[in-house]
Design an enzyme around this catalytic site. Sequence first.
Site, short mmCIF file in Angstrom:
data_model
loop_
_atom_site.label_atom_id
_atom_site.label_comp_id
_atom_site.label_asym_id
_atom_site.label_seq_id
_atom_site.Cartn_x
_atom_site.Cartn_y
_atom_site.Cartn_z
N MET A 53 0.93 -1.22 0.01
CA MET A 53 0.01 -0.11 -0.02
C MET A 53 0.90 1.37 -0.07
O MET A 53 0.39 2.51 0.35
CB MET A 53 -0.85 0.03 1.14
CG MET A 53 -1.88 -1.13 1.05
SD MET A 53 -3.63 -0.91 1.89
CE MET A 53 -2.89 -0.40 3.73
N HIS A 57 8.99 0.82 3.48
CA HIS A 57 10.19 0.99 4.39
C HIS A 57 10.97 -0.29 4.28
O HIS A 57 10.69 -0.86 3.40
CB HIS A 57 9.50 1.45 5.73
CG HIS A 57 8.69 0.25 6.09
ND1 HIS A 57 8.69 -1.18 6.29
CD2 HIS A 57 6.98 0.40 6.27
CE1 HIS A 57 7.58 -1.74 6.42
NE2 HIS A 57 6.38 -0.79 6.36
N HIS A 60 9.31 -3.50 3.43
CA HIS A 60 8.96 -3.59 2.07
C HIS A 60 10.09 -3.98 1.14
O HIS A 60 10.20 -4.64 0.28
CB HIS A 60 8.21 -2.30 1.46
CG HIS A 60 7.06 -1.89 2.15
ND1 HIS A 60 6.99 -1.11 2.90
CD2 HIS A 60 5.69 -2.82 2.02
CE1 HIS A 60 5.52 -1.06 3.39
NE2 HIS A 60 4.81 -2.09 2.82
N ASP A 173 2.25 -9.18 9.23
CA ASP A 173 0.89 -9.57 9.22
C ASP A 173 0.40 -10.81 8.86
O ASP A 173 0.23 -11.35 7.78
CB ASP A 173 0.13 -8.70 8.13
CG ASP A 173 0.25 -7.11 7.68
OD1 ASP A 173 -0.31 -6.43 8.80
OD2 ASP A 173 1.30 -6.64 7.29
N SER A 208 6.77 -0.65 10.20
CA SER A 208 5.14 -0.31 9.68
C SER A 208 5.21 1.04 9.21
O SER A 208 5.92 2.06 9.71
CB SER A 208 3.93 -0.57 10.64
OG SER A 208 3.08 0.01 10.46
#
Length: 303
Positions: A53, A57, A60, A173, A208
């Site tokens: 999304m 950071h 990712h 997640d 996050s």
Amino acid sequence: MSIDPNLNPDSPISVGSGIPGLGIEVARVPEPVRRRVEAWHRDGLSVGLVPTMGALHAGHRALVKAARAEMDRVVVSIFVNPRQFGAGEDLEIYPRTENEDLAILTEERADLAWVPSPDIVYPPGFQTTVNAGALGLPMEGAHRPGFFDGVATVVAKLFALTRPHRAYFGEKDYQQLLVVARLGEDLDLGVEIVPVRTVREDDGLAMSSRNVRLTPEERATAPVLHRTLCRMAARLADGASDPATEIAWGTQRLLSAGFQAIDYLDVRDPRTLDPVTRAGVPARVLAAANLGSVRLIDNVPVE
Ligand code: PAF
């Protein structure tokens, strides 16, 4: 890849992002993605997908690095999916940093960024949704009704468009990881789901996109979440305690550290997410807790 300074941002696929120094292909409508992926498949190249999304950071980056290491071509989607935000959640204030994201993806040598707008993903008349099923009901699902249906719907669409051989999801997640793996299997999507370990700050806080909204005081408190989960997992692993005792202890620990509300703190089966009631069996400790306006989630294995 060279940069075209006259780049038309409305063109379906652009070489470069339109930002000097960046050189990644960016698609904003589906057709060029379809064509590109079709050509890769025809050439026998393996395709990896990293759904995001945005507000990228180090977590990712780890997903993209894992994909880059294994696959011939890497597609990264950047889409803040409105269908996974409930009323009163942070859709409007979710960080959007597209230029920085594209710079990161260029550094990480992704091949194609899929950056659609909501009306492209959900055009007028859109009505088909994926029900995430039982795995999507507890924990996150209980506190964010419809969340996993929104995730499953957008991920199904991403898989259909980009036809990846593998897709990379972070263990932070954890429930999402299981939901997506089930989705791929149940709908015969032929995508291997690759879990990637949670990337943490030096003090243990899971990376996050929402961490930027923590005040300095909240940021100092935030790592208590990971420390608490680790302590619970360690006690469960050595059989010194049982889940109910640990959940009670962990809840007190978080509240006394300054967390205002704990959505859940649970010990669950790592595959089915059924509650675990005794020590000495495979388990995962998972939590979501609120610090000010920021909702933090994290989980650790009981090993
Ligand atoms: O984990 C996320 O960032 C999102 O839930 C995902 C998988 C990109 C779907 O919107």
